[in-house]
Motif scaffolding. Structure first.
Motif, PDB file in Angstrom:
ATOM      1  N   TYR A  82       0.866  -1.172   0.000  1.00 52.58           N
ATOM      2  CA  TYR A  82       0.000   0.000   0.000  1.00 52.58           C
ATOM      3  C   TYR A  82       0.904   1.223   0.000  1.00 52.58           C
ATOM      4  CZ  TYR A  82      -4.164  -2.709   1.179  1.00 52.58           C
ATOM      5  OH  TYR A  82      -5.212  -3.587   1.155  1.00 52.58           O
ATOM      6  N   TRP A 100      -4.675   6.338  -0.496  1.00 50.00           N
ATOM      7  CA  TRP A 100      -3.812   5.158  -0.576  1.00 50.00           C
ATOM      8  C   TRP A 100      -4.081   4.490  -1.906  1.00 50.00           C
ATOM      9  CZ3 TRP A 100      -6.105   0.522  -1.502  1.00 50.00           C
ATOM     10  CH2 TRP A 100      -7.367   0.254  -0.980  1.00 50.00           C
ATOM     11  N   ARG A 102      -2.766   0.757  -4.107  1.00 57.06           N
ATOM     12  CA  ARG A 102      -1.961  -0.455  -4.183  1.00 57.06           C
ATOM     13  C   ARG A 102      -1.036  -0.364  -5.379  1.00 57.06           C
ATOM     14  NH1 ARG A 102      -4.022  -5.466  -2.828  1.00 57.06           N
ATOM     15  NH2 ARG A 102      -1.963  -6.130  -3.505  1.00 57.06           N
TER      16      ARG A 102
END
Length: 147
Positions: A82, A100, A102
């Protein structure tokens, strides 16, 4: 007397403006520059010894109403990552969460404010801020979490 001083000052400024308006325009435009700084953040305890993240540039300057892109480079052997961005605009409060996202093949993300966008690769994360305002002047943190 005060009215005379005001009229004299207005006349001088008017003459100055007529003679060199480009200088005034240049001076006025400096008030529209947005100063941004990036840093890494050791917020997350899930990092291993080989994990690193750091900003590509320490400082950026953008223009009000335009977009700016900040970039952090990271290194990790983990595949479940992350990447986070935070904004810190006051010593009186904690950094504020921006987003955030990925990385390494995943498209999962959480970006509450649509003025922000993020792009990630296997080695970097970017924060794009659209339609800059003076309120965007701040220290920005990038962080990595390898849960």
């Amino acid at each position: 007397m005060l009215l005379c001083l005001f009229l004299l000052l207005a006349h001088i400024l008017g003459e100055f403006r007529n003679r060199d308006s480009s200088l005034l325009e240049a001076a006025a435009s400096t008030h529209h520059l947005i100063h941004l700084m990036a840093s890494f953040s050791p917020f997350f305890p899930g990092l291993t010894d080989g994990d690193t993240i750091s900003p590509d540039q320490d400082q950026l300057t953008g223009t009000e109403g335009k977009s700016v892109t900040m970039k952090c480079n990271y290194q990790t052997d983990e595949s479940y990552i992350y990447l986070y961005w935070y904004k810190h605009d006051s010593d009186l409060r904690a950094p504020q969460f921006i987003l955030w996202k990925r990385a390494k093949g995943s498209t999962d993300e959480h970006i509450p404010n649509k003025r922000y966008e993020s792009r990630t690769t296997d080695t970097s994360t970017e924060l794009i801020i659209r339609e800059l305002t003076l309120a965007d002047t701040a220290l920005y943190y990038c962080a990595i979490d390898t849960q």
